[in-house]
Each structure stands twice: as C-alpha cells, then as structure tokens.
Design an enzyme around this catalytic site. Structure first.
Site, PDB file in Angstrom:
ATOM      1  N   ILE A  11      -4.058   4.318   0.624  1.00  0.00           N
ATOM      2  CA  ILE A  11      -4.600   4.720   1.925  1.00  0.00           C
ATOM      3  C   ILE A  11      -5.778   5.671   1.767  1.00  0.00           C
ATOM      4  CG2 ILE A  11      -4.072   5.875   4.113  1.00  0.00           C
ATOM      5  CD1 ILE A  11      -1.110   5.082   3.616  1.00  0.00           C
ATOM      6  N   PHE A  47       0.834  -1.194   0.000  1.00  0.00           N
ATOM      7  CA  PHE A  47       0.000   0.000   0.000  1.00  0.00           C
ATOM      8  C   PHE A  47       0.871   1.247   0.000  1.00  0.00           C
ATOM      9  CE2 PHE A  47       0.782  -0.819   4.481  1.00  0.00           C
ATOM     10  CZ  PHE A  47       0.960   0.442   5.031  1.00  0.00           C
ATOM     11  N   CYS A  48       0.265   2.360  -0.403  1.00  0.00           N
ATOM     12  CA  CYS A  48       0.932   3.658  -0.426  1.00  0.00           C
ATOM     13  C   CYS A  48      -0.140   4.724  -0.281  1.00  0.00           C
ATOM     14  CB  CYS A  48       1.749   3.835  -1.702  1.00  0.00           C
ATOM     15  SG  CYS A  48       0.778   3.608  -3.218  1.00  0.00           S
ATOM     16  N   THR A  49       0.173   5.957  -0.597  1.00  0.00           N
ATOM     17  CA  THR A  49      -0.773   7.048  -0.360  1.00  0.00           C
ATOM     18  C   THR A  49      -2.038   6.911  -1.202  1.00  0.00           C
ATOM     19  OG1 THR A  49       1.088   8.508   0.104  1.00  0.00           O
ATOM     20  CG2 THR A  49      -1.041   9.547  -0.291  1.00  0.00           C
ATOM     21  N   CYS A  96       2.105   1.429  -5.295  1.00  0.00           N
ATOM     22  CA  CYS A  96       1.701   0.026  -5.193  1.00  0.00           C
ATOM     23  C   CYS A  96       1.589  -0.602  -6.572  1.00  0.00           C
ATOM     24  CB  CYS A  96       0.353  -0.100  -4.506  1.00  0.00           C
ATOM     25  SG  CYS A  96       0.211   0.798  -2.966  1.00  0.00           S
TER      26      CYS A  96
END
Length: 246
Positions: free
Chosen positions: A209, A180-182, A187
């Site tokens: 996220i 996961f990432c922002t 990703c």
C-alpha cells in the site's frame, strides 16, 4: 522534520547474530529509533531520524552486497514516531510458519502500482479477467482503510491467513488475485506460498500500500493505511494521523 523509512529484503544471512549487533551499533551512532528485525531469511526495518543520519545508515547498509538493492519507502513527520530503538534477532522477519515461503531464490509474479490502478480503472486485467484484491493484513489494520471492494479476512495474525482464505479459493479460481499488505513483505510470503499451494492466479502488489501511495496516490483506496508506530496511520499523501510538533 524527520525522515521515516520502511524497508525489507529477503536474502540468505549466515551471520544474522553478528549483523544484528552491527546494525544496532550503526543505528545507535546515528541516533535512530525504530525496529530492526534480522533473521536468516533477511532483514526488515522501520526507522526514523534526520535525513543525513538515515542516509548515512542506508549507505553503510547498502555497502554490503547482500543489501545493495534494498528498496526503501519513505515518509516524513514532525515528531519522532518511535519511543526507542529495538534490534531483534528473529526466526522470520515476518512470521508465517510455512515451509519454503521465504522468497530467497524466487518470488511470486508482481504487478506495479501503476498497472494495478489501470486494471482497477478499466474493471479487469489485460486479459479481461476480473481483478480481486486480497488484503493479507489483520482486522485491526483493515479497520483504518483498504482498497475499495477488497477481500478482507477476519484474522488477527498473519499465520491464520491460509485457513481463513480456504473457503474463498474456489470462488477466486477464475479471477486474477492481487495480494497486498502495508509495505509488501507479507505479500511476498503469502503470494509465493499460495501459488505453491495451487493458486497460480495470485500476484503480489509491488511495494504494498505504501508503494502504491507513493507512485499512484489514493485512487481506489478508501481511508488510511495503518503503520506500526506512533503515527498510527498514513493517508494517501503519506501524512500521519498523529503527528505532534517536535
């Protein structure tokens, strides 16, 4: 109240220079501020402006068949979180420096926020496997918050992720790994590259996220999510850490 949007789309762009010029003109005409990155592999943008202006900009962009399916994550702020408009022509819309990592013709399997929250509630995935959350962001971003128990890596740049993850790969072999990432863009690249490099147990969190916050809220997340503007970070209700009145 201003509308803030974050969006990216991987698609072949053979007129990247001309597109950058066109998007700059459209954004300037709409009095938008933020950052637009254009590369041959796609488009990445963070913009803020009035609801009508953002709507018109997106309508014009989506009129191009290449961006008809552009997915946008939205939040609001009282103040303009960007100092100015920047439109840049780049080699990559997120720098990874790994060959064939751009998901132009294929992408890694994804898990929805709702399904991930269910897995975390029950303590395993649908097949009974341990779920390990892999944070692909850098240490500064992680400092504002992350999923509880996530594997975080001591990196300052996304390009360093494969090397930093290497010592953990054997321990992760029997788990379902959700990267996961922002907002999802890192990703997309990381999960695809890692699967090609032998980690076929890696999935990506659909929408990152911010998408999780929009659709699930803050369940299993601790703290805030760092964002790349003057709001600094958003809580699970998408409220900014810094939001001075306009």
């Amino acid at each position: 109240m201003l509308l803030n949007i974050a969006a990216y789309h991987f698609v072949p762009i053979d007129d990247a220079d001309a597109l950058a010029v066109r998007l700059r003109a459209s954004a300037e005409a709409a009095d938008l501020r933020g950052t637009v990155l254009v590369a041959e592999e796609g488009l990445n943008l963070f913009l803020a402006g009035s609801e009508d202006a953002i709507g018109a900009f997106l309508a014009e962009l989506r009129a191009d068949p290449r961006f008809a399916e552009l997915a946008v994550k939205a939040s609001h702020s009282h103040a303009q979180p960007f100092a100015r408009l920047k439109v840049k022509r780049k080699r990559e819309i997120v720098t990874f420096r790994r060959e064939d990592s751009a998901p132009l013709s294929r992408r890694a399997p994804a898990v929805t926020p709702e399904r991930l929250a269910q897995w975390l509630d029950q303590g395993h995935d649908d097949d009974g496997r341990q779920v390990v959350l892999l944070d692909t962001r850098n240490r500064e971003e992680v400092g504002y918050g992350s999923f509880a128990g996530a594997l975080t890596l001591p990196i300052d740049n996304f390009v360093d992720l494969p090397e930093a993850l290497a010592p953990h790969r054997e321990a992760l072999a029997e788990a379902t790994v959700v990267s996961f990432c922002t907002g999802g863009i890192r990703c997309e690249k990381a999960a695809l590259w890692l699967r090609d490099d032998g980690m076929d147990n890696v999935l990506q969190l659909e929408g990152g996220i911010l998408g999780y916050f929009e659709r699930v809220g803050g369940a299993h997340y601790e703290g805030r999510c760092f964002v790349f503007d003057e709001r600094v970070a958003l809580d699970p209700e998408l409220r900014p850490l810094v939001d001075a009145a306009a």
